[in-house]
Scaffold this motif. Structure first.
Motif, PDB file in Angstrom:
ATOM      1  N   UNK A  54     -14.023  11.040 -25.536  1.00  0.00           N
ATOM      2  CA  UNK A  54     -15.354  11.623 -25.342  1.00  0.00           C
ATOM      3  C   UNK A  54     -15.273  12.730 -24.290  1.00  0.00           C
ATOM      4  N   UNK A  55     -15.703  13.944 -24.622  1.00  0.00           N
ATOM      5  CA  UNK A  55     -15.659  15.042 -23.651  1.00  0.00           C
ATOM      6  C   UNK A  55     -16.511  14.738 -22.421  1.00  0.00           C
ATOM      7  N   UNK A  56     -15.977  15.082 -21.240  1.00  0.00           N
ATOM      8  CA  UNK A  56     -16.679  14.852 -19.985  1.00  0.00           C
ATOM      9  C   UNK A  56     -17.110  16.185 -19.367  1.00  0.00           C
ATOM     10  N   UNK A  57     -16.196  17.160 -19.349  1.00  0.00           N
ATOM     11  CA  UNK A  57     -16.522  18.467 -18.789  1.00  0.00           C
ATOM     12  C   UNK A  57     -15.587  19.529 -19.341  1.00  0.00           C
ATOM     13  N   UNK A  58     -16.052  20.758 -19.260  1.00  0.00           N
ATOM     14  CA  UNK A  58     -15.246  21.919 -19.630  1.00  0.00           C
ATOM     15  C   UNK A  58     -14.817  22.589 -18.325  1.00  0.00           C
ATOM     16  N   UNK A  59     -13.534  22.934 -18.232  1.00  0.00           N
ATOM     17  CA  UNK A  59     -12.991  23.487 -16.997  1.00  0.00           C
ATOM     18  C   UNK A  59     -12.383  24.860 -17.284  1.00  0.00           C
ATOM     19  N   UNK A  60     -12.687  25.819 -16.420  1.00  0.00           N
ATOM     20  CA  UNK A  60     -12.069  27.150 -16.478  1.00  0.00           C
ATOM     21  C   UNK A  60     -11.485  27.404 -15.099  1.00  0.00           C
ATOM     22  N   UNK A  61     -10.183  27.686 -15.050  1.00  0.00           N
ATOM     23  CA  UNK A  61      -9.518  27.913 -13.766  1.00  0.00           C
ATOM     24  C   UNK A  61      -8.918  29.306 -13.718  1.00  0.00           C
ATOM     25  N   UNK A  62      -8.742  29.801 -12.497  1.00  0.00           N
ATOM     26  CA  UNK A  62      -8.135  31.107 -12.264  1.00  0.00           C
ATOM     27  C   UNK A  62      -7.119  30.936 -11.138  1.00  0.00           C
ATOM     28  N   UNK A  63      -5.855  31.243 -11.418  1.00  0.00           N
ATOM     29  CA  UNK A  63      -4.788  31.121 -10.433  1.00  0.00           C
ATOM     30  C   UNK A  63      -4.054  32.448 -10.329  1.00  0.00           C
ATOM     31  N   UNK A  64      -3.695  32.898  -9.126  1.00  0.00           N
ATOM     32  CA  UNK A  64      -2.805  34.055  -9.023  1.00  0.00           C
ATOM     33  C   UNK A  64      -1.476  33.708  -9.716  1.00  0.00           C
ATOM     34  N   UNK A  65      -1.087  34.502 -10.666  1.00  0.00           N
ATOM     35  CA  UNK A  65       0.095  34.196 -11.485  1.00  0.00           C
ATOM     36  C   UNK A  65       1.375  34.107 -10.661  1.00  0.00           C
ATOM     37  N   UNK A  66       1.470  34.862  -9.583  1.00  0.00           N
ATOM     38  CA  UNK A  66       2.704  34.817  -8.781  1.00  0.00           C
ATOM     39  C   UNK A  66       2.833  33.531  -7.972  1.00  0.00           C
ATOM     40  N   UNK A  67       1.821  32.664  -7.994  1.00  0.00           N
ATOM     41  CA  UNK A  67       1.871  31.378  -7.290  1.00  0.00           C
ATOM     42  C   UNK A  67       2.005  30.201  -8.253  1.00  0.00           C
ATOM     43  N   UNK A  68       2.211  30.483  -9.526  1.00  0.00           N
ATOM     44  CA  UNK A  68       2.247  29.431 -10.533  1.00  0.00           C
ATOM     45  C   UNK A  68       3.603  29.379 -11.216  1.00  0.00           C
ATOM     46  N   UNK A  69       3.958  28.198 -11.676  1.00  0.00           N
ATOM     47  CA  UNK A  69       5.145  28.005 -12.505  1.00  0.00           C
ATOM     48  C   UNK A  69       4.703  27.217 -13.728  1.00  0.00           C
ATOM     49  N   UNK A  70       4.989  27.716 -14.912  1.00  0.00           N
ATOM     50  CA  UNK A  70       4.652  27.025 -16.149  1.00  0.00           C
ATOM     51  C   UNK A  70       5.899  26.324 -16.662  1.00  0.00           C
ATOM     52  N   UNK A  71       5.765  25.054 -16.984  1.00  0.00           N
ATOM     53  CA  UNK A  71       6.873  24.278 -17.521  1.00  0.00           C
ATOM     54  C   UNK A  71       6.412  23.668 -18.836  1.00  0.00           C
ATOM     55  N   UNK A  72       7.132  23.927 -19.902  1.00  0.00           N
ATOM     56  CA  UNK A  72       6.792  23.398 -21.218  1.00  0.00           C
ATOM     57  C   UNK A  72       7.861  22.411 -21.627  1.00  0.00           C
ATOM     58  N   UNK A  73       7.436  21.342 -22.225  1.00  0.00           N
ATOM     59  CA  UNK A  73       8.385  20.336 -22.681  1.00  0.00           C
ATOM     60  C   UNK A  73       7.727  19.448 -23.703  1.00  0.00           C
ATOM     61  N   UNK A  74       8.482  18.483 -24.224  1.00  0.00           N
ATOM     62  CA  UNK A  74       7.910  17.589 -25.229  1.00  0.00           C
ATOM     63  C   UNK A  74       6.820  16.717 -24.604  1.00  0.00           C
ATOM     64  N   UNK A  75       5.824  16.392 -25.420  1.00  0.00           N
ATOM     65  CA  UNK A  75       4.723  15.561 -24.910  1.00  0.00           C
ATOM     66  C   UNK A  75       4.952  14.104 -25.245  1.00  0.00           C
TER      67      UNK A  75
END
Length: 75
Positions: A54-75
């Protein structure tokens, strides 16, 4: 997978990333996020839901890209 995550983190909801993209920071972003105007921001949109889905809330975030690391892998 969902039950393992909920138990591991003692969470009462899960976030499901809907989409993400990048855009330049505006004047307000620079001040709020302590980054240069026009710095690249990572924008994410997700829906938090209960363990039953059941949906609780919708979230929109904004991060400076140079402070983030994206890691993708199997779920």
């Amino acid at each position: 997978h969902r039950d393992r995550l909920l138990g591991m983190y003692r969470a009462d909801h899960l976030a499901h990333l809907g989409e993400g993209d990048a855009e330049p920071a505006g004047p307000d972003d620079g001040e709020l996020l302590h980054c240069a105007s026009q710095a690249i921001l990572l924008i994410t949109r997700s829906i938090d839901s209960t363990p039953e889905g059941k949906p609780v809330q919708i979230v929109r975030t904004r991060f400076p890209a140079d402070r983030m690391e994206l890691v993708f892998g199997p779920s």
